[in-house]
Design an enzyme around this catalytic site. Sequence first.
Site, mmCIF file in Angstrom:
data_model
loop_
_atom_site.group_PDB
_atom_site.id
_atom_site.type_symbol
_atom_site.label_atom_id
_atom_site.label_comp_id
_atom_site.label_asym_id
_atom_site.label_seq_id
_atom_site.Cartn_x
_atom_site.Cartn_y
_atom_site.Cartn_z
ATOM 1 N N TYR A 1 0.829 -1.200 0.000
ATOM 2 C CA TYR A 1 0.000 0.000 0.000
ATOM 3 C C TYR A 1 0.863 1.250 0.000
ATOM 4 O O TYR A 1 2.078 1.176 0.182
ATOM 5 C CB TYR A 1 -0.951 0.011 1.202
ATOM 6 C CG TYR A 1 -0.307 0.352 2.539
ATOM 7 C CD1 TYR A 1 0.540 -0.548 3.179
ATOM 8 C CD2 TYR A 1 -0.551 1.572 3.156
ATOM 9 C CE1 TYR A 1 1.113 -0.228 4.405
ATOM 10 C CE2 TYR A 1 0.028 1.887 4.388
ATOM 11 C CZ TYR A 1 0.860 0.981 5.001
ATOM 12 O OH TYR A 1 1.432 1.293 6.210
ATOM 13 N N ARG B 1 8.422 4.206 -4.419
ATOM 14 C CA ARG B 1 8.405 3.213 -3.331
ATOM 15 C C ARG B 1 7.370 2.128 -3.620
ATOM 16 O O ARG B 1 7.613 0.946 -3.354
ATOM 17 C CB ARG B 1 8.120 3.896 -1.989
ATOM 18 C CG ARG B 1 8.210 2.922 -0.821
ATOM 19 C CD ARG B 1 8.127 3.623 0.523
ATOM 20 N NE ARG B 1 6.833 4.256 0.714
ATOM 21 C CZ ARG B 1 6.516 5.024 1.758
ATOM 22 N NH1 ARG B 1 7.414 5.250 2.706
ATOM 23 N NH2 ARG B 1 5.320 5.566 1.852
ATOM 24 N N ARG C 1 -8.201 -20.739 -2.050
ATOM 25 C CA ARG C 1 -7.145 -20.329 -1.138
ATOM 26 C C ARG C 1 -5.977 -21.305 -1.229
ATOM 27 O O ARG C 1 -6.172 -22.518 -1.118
ATOM 28 C CB ARG C 1 -7.687 -20.304 0.298
ATOM 29 C CG ARG C 1 -6.680 -19.852 1.342
ATOM 30 C CD ARG C 1 -7.299 -19.875 2.740
ATOM 31 N NE ARG C 1 -6.350 -19.404 3.741
ATOM 32 C CZ ARG C 1 -5.409 -20.151 4.315
ATOM 33 N NH1 ARG C 1 -5.305 -21.430 3.984
ATOM 34 N NH2 ARG C 1 -4.587 -19.640 5.217
ATOM 35 N N HIS D 1 -1.501 -21.153 -0.305
ATOM 36 C CA HIS D 1 -0.369 -20.296 0.058
ATOM 37 C C HIS D 1 0.468 -19.932 -1.170
ATOM 38 O O HIS D 1 0.940 -18.810 -1.298
ATOM 39 C CB HIS D 1 0.530 -20.991 1.094
ATOM 40 C CG HIS D 1 -0.038 -20.974 2.477
ATOM 41 N ND1 HIS D 1 -1.240 -21.558 2.793
ATOM 42 C CD2 HIS D 1 0.431 -20.440 3.630
ATOM 43 C CE1 HIS D 1 -1.495 -21.379 4.076
ATOM 44 N NE2 HIS D 1 -0.507 -20.700 4.605
ATOM 45 N N LYS E 1 6.506 -1.911 1.945
ATOM 46 C CA LYS E 1 5.300 -1.321 2.550
ATOM 47 C C LYS E 1 4.133 -2.294 2.366
ATOM 48 O O LYS E 1 3.217 -2.083 1.572
ATOM 49 C CB LYS E 1 5.009 0.068 1.953
ATOM 50 C CG LYS E 1 4.143 0.922 2.879
ATOM 51 C CD LYS E 1 4.179 2.378 2.500
ATOM 52 C CE LYS E 1 3.105 3.201 3.169
ATOM 53 N NZ LYS E 1 3.197 3.319 4.621
ATOM 54 N N GLU F 1 12.088 2.518 14.599
ATOM 55 C CA GLU F 1 11.150 3.547 14.125
ATOM 56 C C GLU F 1 9.872 3.406 14.942
ATOM 57 O O GLU F 1 9.791 2.573 15.851
ATOM 58 C CB GLU F 1 10.867 3.367 12.626
ATOM 59 C CG GLU F 1 10.275 2.008 12.282
ATOM 60 C CD GLU F 1 10.020 1.824 10.783
ATOM 61 O OE1 GLU F 1 9.856 2.819 10.052
ATOM 62 O OE2 GLU F 1 9.975 0.656 10.366
ATOM 63 N N LEU G 1 10.986 1.179 7.438
ATOM 64 C CA LEU G 1 10.373 1.616 6.184
ATOM 65 C C LEU G 1 11.115 2.877 5.720
ATOM 66 O O LEU G 1 11.337 3.786 6.525
ATOM 67 C CB LEU G 1 8.895 1.963 6.413
ATOM 68 C CG LEU G 1 8.197 2.335 5.109
ATOM 69 C CD1 LEU G 1 7.827 1.080 4.326
ATOM 70 C CD2 LEU G 1 6.968 3.184 5.355
HETATM 71 C C1 LIG Z 1 6.429 1.624 9.804
HETATM 72 C C2 LIG Z 1 6.381 2.998 9.209
HETATM 73 N N1 LIG Z 1 7.485 3.771 9.267
HETATM 74 C C3 LIG Z 1 7.491 5.017 8.757
HETATM 75 C C4 LIG Z 1 6.356 5.565 8.161
HETATM 76 C C5 LIG Z 1 6.397 6.961 7.588
HETATM 77 O O1 LIG Z 1 6.503 6.909 6.191
HETATM 78 P P1 LIG Z 1 6.020 8.092 5.263
HETATM 79 O O2 LIG Z 1 6.834 9.302 5.634
HETATM 80 O O3 LIG Z 1 6.316 7.614 3.890
HETATM 81 O O4 LIG Z 1 4.563 8.301 5.519
HETATM 82 C C6 LIG Z 1 5.202 4.782 8.062
HETATM 83 C C7 LIG Z 1 4.004 5.316 7.411
HETATM 84 O O5 LIG Z 1 2.985 4.696 7.328
HETATM 85 C C8 LIG Z 1 5.211 3.471 8.595
HETATM 86 O O6 LIG Z 1 4.112 2.681 8.528
#
Ligand SMILES: Cc1ncc(COP(=O)(O)O)c(C=O)c1O
Length: 289
Positions: A36, A55, A104, A106, A147, A179, A203
């Site tokens: 997403y 991304r 379904r 895997h 993501k 994070e 991320l």
């Molecule tokens: C785990 C994680 N880290 C960092 C971020 C921040 O990313 P962005 O600046 O691209 O929104 C997000 C945003 O959803 C996230 O889910």
Amino acid sequence: MSPTPQAVYLNGEWCTSDSACVSVFDRGYLFGDGVYEVIPAFAGRLFGLDEHMARLSRSLEALGIVPPLKHDDWLAIFERLLASTDAPDAAIYLQVTRGAPAKRDHAWPDASVRPGVMATVSPIGAIDGGARVITLPDERWGRCDIKSINLLPNTMARQQAVEQGCDEAVLVRDGLVMEGAATNLFAVVGGRLLTAPNGPRILPGITRGLLLDLVRRKRLMELDESFISIGALREADEVFLTSSTKDIWPVVEIDGEPVGAGEHAGRAGPITRLLDRHFQALKTRRSDP
Ligand SMILES: Cc1ncc(COP(=O)(O)O)c(C=O)c1O
């Protein structure tokens, strides 16, 4: 009262949130098998679009999902979603799943199964005050750079924060700060700006990347993309979080203790405010017609 139905783009059709139907065999629904993006728009203009789309491509490639739409098709969807909302600032949510095979299993379906595509829009609300955070062990998988819609550990961590009256959970692995559950984290230590390096453990946040570019380009301060220990985080002069819907969000409290010392203890510090001013100016510049 049920909320007003929103415009939804779903698998090539336009519908509303109260009528949209997804197959029970969609692999996003069954396995969290999809990716997403959340793309903000300020005053009706998309911000960081190229970075978000790059991304998205990387996430799709990492999962071996064939990109379902071309850039211009996505753009047309985003424009129509933005036109459907009165909110001055809004976030496009889009997701792409590995589609809905007949049963379904895997193992991945063959290429005849087309990815599932969904996009919506929702208002971005103003942030009220600084963030109070808790720290928790990072229980996510080893590819946090993708993501993925598979966000169970993130949602569990955020829920724990909320249950403790806080705003965000900061995830810690082997004594090092990664994070937030849905944010990147920065700390100001002795005049230097620290944040975890890109790699499989975090991320690669778009806000993080835009801010780092800005700091480098304008030579605002010394940067250090390396992991900070949980001990050093607790002693940091200033801490803030970043995300596409929260911009730069000062952290005022960690595990019940105020961040910083002296007159700035438990409040947004001067460097956080300076960086936020630069970031707001970048948003305005990029939103200029
Ligand atoms: C785990 C994680 N880290 C960092 C971020 C921040 O990313 P962005 O600046 O691209 O929104 C997000 C945003 O959803 C996230 O889910």
